[in-house]
Scaffold this motif. Structure first.
Motif, PDB file in Angstrom:
ATOM      1  N   PRO A 140       4.480 -74.964 -40.720  1.00  0.00           N
ATOM      2  CA  PRO A 140       4.888 -75.310 -39.354  1.00  0.00           C
ATOM      3  C   PRO A 140       4.802 -74.111 -38.404  1.00  0.00           C
ATOM      4  O   PRO A 140       4.922 -72.974 -38.836  1.00  0.00           O
ATOM      5  N   VAL A 141       4.586 -74.399 -37.127  1.00  0.00           N
ATOM      6  CA  VAL A 141       4.532 -73.349 -36.102  1.00  0.00           C
ATOM      7  C   VAL A 141       5.514 -73.734 -34.997  1.00  0.00           C
ATOM      8  O   VAL A 141       5.489 -74.881 -34.522  1.00  0.00           O
ATOM      9  N   GLN A 169       7.319 -74.429 -31.512  1.00  0.00           N
ATOM     10  CA  GLN A 169       6.821 -74.750 -30.169  1.00  0.00           C
ATOM     11  C   GLN A 169       7.626 -73.942 -29.164  1.00  0.00           C
ATOM     12  O   GLN A 169       8.803 -74.211 -28.945  1.00  0.00           O
ATOM     13  N   VAL A 170       7.028 -72.939 -28.556  1.00  0.00           N
ATOM     14  CA  VAL A 170       7.767 -72.100 -27.606  1.00  0.00           C
ATOM     15  C   VAL A 170       8.045 -72.902 -26.345  1.00  0.00           C
ATOM     16  O   VAL A 170       7.162 -73.589 -25.825  1.00  0.00           O
ATOM     17  N   GLY A 171       9.316 -72.846 -25.874  1.00  0.00           N
ATOM     18  CA  GLY A 171       9.671 -73.542 -24.640  1.00  0.00           C
ATOM     19  C   GLY A 171       9.955 -75.028 -24.853  1.00  0.00           C
ATOM     20  O   GLY A 171      10.167 -75.767 -23.912  1.00  0.00           O
ATOM     21  N   ALA A 172       9.988 -75.446 -26.131  1.00  0.00           N
ATOM     22  CA  ALA A 172      10.245 -76.865 -26.397  1.00  0.00           C
ATOM     23  C   ALA A 172      11.705 -77.094 -26.779  1.00  0.00           C
ATOM     24  O   ALA A 172      12.061 -78.071 -27.392  1.00  0.00           O
ATOM     25  N   GLY A 173      12.575 -76.138 -26.396  1.00  0.00           N
ATOM     26  CA  GLY A 173      14.009 -76.310 -26.624  1.00  0.00           C
ATOM     27  C   GLY A 173      14.435 -76.054 -28.054  1.00  0.00           C
ATOM     28  O   GLY A 173      15.490 -76.493 -28.470  1.00  0.00           O
ATOM     29  N   THR A 174      13.630 -75.347 -28.833  1.00  0.00           N
ATOM     30  CA  THR A 174      14.003 -75.075 -30.225  1.00  0.00           C
ATOM     31  C   THR A 174      14.846 -73.814 -30.328  1.00  0.00           C
ATOM     32  O   THR A 174      14.766 -72.954 -29.488  1.00  0.00           O
TER      33      THR A 174
END
Ligand code: URP
Ligand code: ZN
Ligand code: ZN
Length: 470
Positions: free
Chosen positions: A462-463, A465-470
């Motif tokens: 898995p990679v 997701q920057v900026g996806a609220g993680t």
């Protein structure tokens, strides 16, 4: 210490043939067989497996890779990072025949020593091209500092701590020094000292500025020769005096040794290869390029004197104190020498400068050269004979040194990331033709090999997701 060389060779077996092996205590004709990063055999008529890569070393010296016990790669000074980081600095080191460096993780007042150590490990581990070690700089004293010194020694393998008598943010009072040295003695670590006189420097610098001396010459005029140390002796603690730059400081080290004190002295490539007359150069950039602390002494006989003491053993190690800043960084101090970031190059050229001024000049023999550039540091910092010796079982950090070749030092051709070289134009006899770090050939025919890509399976996990609220 890291064992992550970035530059790799597909060869895991090397035979260095027909050269003269030089250690600090003897030299002899022999072949050297290397396998899996370790020197396996040293001798004549060695039987080696087929496919072993042979390096011809006839009429050349086979010496232990240099160890530079004093560098500052990635140092942040006055909010600016040094031009050389752990990548360009160690690449330059290898080009010059140095296969191990020791840098400084300097904790400022109130900072956690362990956190600063961890930060430097992170900075260095991903970038170094050769092995490295760290000294830790101690700038304050309380019980926590003492406990952290113990932790670093017991758990992280740190065996040397630098103390300062200069630089406001680092310097210690005598009672603090005494406590740090007592702790070093108790935990079996070596105390190191930057032996200038910070408070006097501040006053003299202000006096000079007040009378209009704002240029780089003010730097040396404001800094009296290094202050001598008796505190370590009172704490019964061995002391390593870093960057011995003046005749008077060198004499203090010599006299203390004659009295039986355990004092070790470090010469610098800069102090051996050039002098402080450069501070009066009409070109501001040139003069500022030499600003370092302690400064180079304007007396042109000082380099020869320091070399005499390195040759006779009164000084033991040679560092570079490599701490480089580009013209635009030095220029912060264009109107006030107190603001010029301190530091010069030397990591790449240290070995050549010592050969030229020491061996080529007739002051030292090749065995003493090996001692002064490698073996003494390995012994002092407890990594001998893994490092600092050509012998079966030692790490394969090896240089094939051609004493008959010359090269001219220049910022145009050096491997440093900085735009200036304090040894510009110096012709040096003695060239590192082949450099091997942990069994990998990284310099051939005097040229640094390009780092080669590591072939690996693509990552399929898995990679984020920057900026996806993680
Ligand atoms: O000018 C110098 N030496 N810069 C590096 C810091 C030090 O004192 O070693
Ligand atoms: Zn220093
Ligand atoms: Zn330094």
């Amino acid at each position: 210490m890291s064992d992550v060389p970035h530059v790799q060779s597909s060869q895991n077996r090397l035979l260095i043939k027909g050269g003269r092996v030089v250690n600090d205590d003897q030299s002899f004709e022999a072949d050297v067989f290397i396998e899996d990063g370790i020197i396996k055999e040293v001798g004549s008529n060695l039987t080696v497996p087929g496919g072993t890569k042979t390096i011809e070393a006839k009429d050349k010296l086979v010496i232990p890779g240099g160890i530079d016990p004093h560098t500052h790669l990635n140092l942040n000074c006055m909010g600016m990072n040094t031009a050389d980081d752990f990548y360009s600095g160690t690449k330059a080191a290898l080009a010059g025949g140095t296969t191990m460096i020791m840098d400084f993780a300097i904790a400022h007042k109130g900072e956690s020593l362990v956190e600063v150590y961890d930060k430097y490990r992170e900075l260095a581990d991903s970038k170094v091209c050769c092995d490295y070690g760290l000294h830790v700089g101690v700038s304050s004293w309380d019980d926590k500092v003492g406990t952290e010194m113990e932790t670093l020694t017991k758990e992280k393998g740190i065996n040397s701590f630098k103390t300062y008598l200069a630089y406001e943010e680092n310097m210690l009072e005598d009672d603090e020094l005494y406590r740090v040295y007592n702790k070093c003695r108790d935990i079996g670590a070596l105390a190191m000292v930057h032996a200038e006189n910070g408070k006097i420097i501040q006053m003299k610098a202000k006096e000079l500025i007040d009378i209009g001396v704002t240029g780089p010459e003010g730097h040396v005029l404001s800094r009296p020769e290094e202050r001598a140390i008796t505190i370590a002796n009172q704490a019964n603690c061995p002391l390593y005096v870093v960057h011995v730059m003046s005749k008077s400081a060198a004499k203090v080290v010599s006299v203390a040794r004659r009295k039986g004190q355990v004092v070790l002295g470090e010469a610098l490539a800069a102090g051996l290869g050039t002098d402080g007359t450069n501070y009066w150069n009409k070109c501001w950039r040139h003069a500022a390029g030499y600003v370092m602390s302690p400064p180079l002494r304007p007396d042109s006989s000082t380099p020869g004197y320091l070399m005499d003491l390195l040759a006779n053993g009164d000084l033991q190690c040679t560092g570079s104190d490599n701490c480089t800043f580009n013209a635009d960084q030095k220029a912060i101090g264009k109107d006030d020498f107190r603001l010029i970031p301190n530091g010069v190059n030397g990591l790449e050229d240290r070995m050549s400068v010592v050969w030229e001024k020491g061996v080529h000049s007739g002051k030292m023999d090749p065995c003493r050269f090996v001692a002064a550039t490698s073996t003494a540091a390995a012994k002092v910092f407890n990594i001998y004979p893994k490092k600092g010796r050509i012998a079966a079982g030692s790490d394969a950090d090896v240089v094939v040194w051609n004493p008959n070749e010359t090269r001219t030092i220049s910022a145009k051709t050096h491997n440093h990331a900085v735009d200036f070289n304090i040894f510009e134009g110096m012709i040096c006899h003695g060239v590192p033709e082949v450099v091997i770090t942990r069994g990998h050939v990284v310099v051939e025919d005097g040229q640094v090999n390009k780092p080669c890509k590591v072939e690996r399976e693509p990552y399929t996990g898995p990679v984020i997701q920057v900026g996806a609220g993680t």
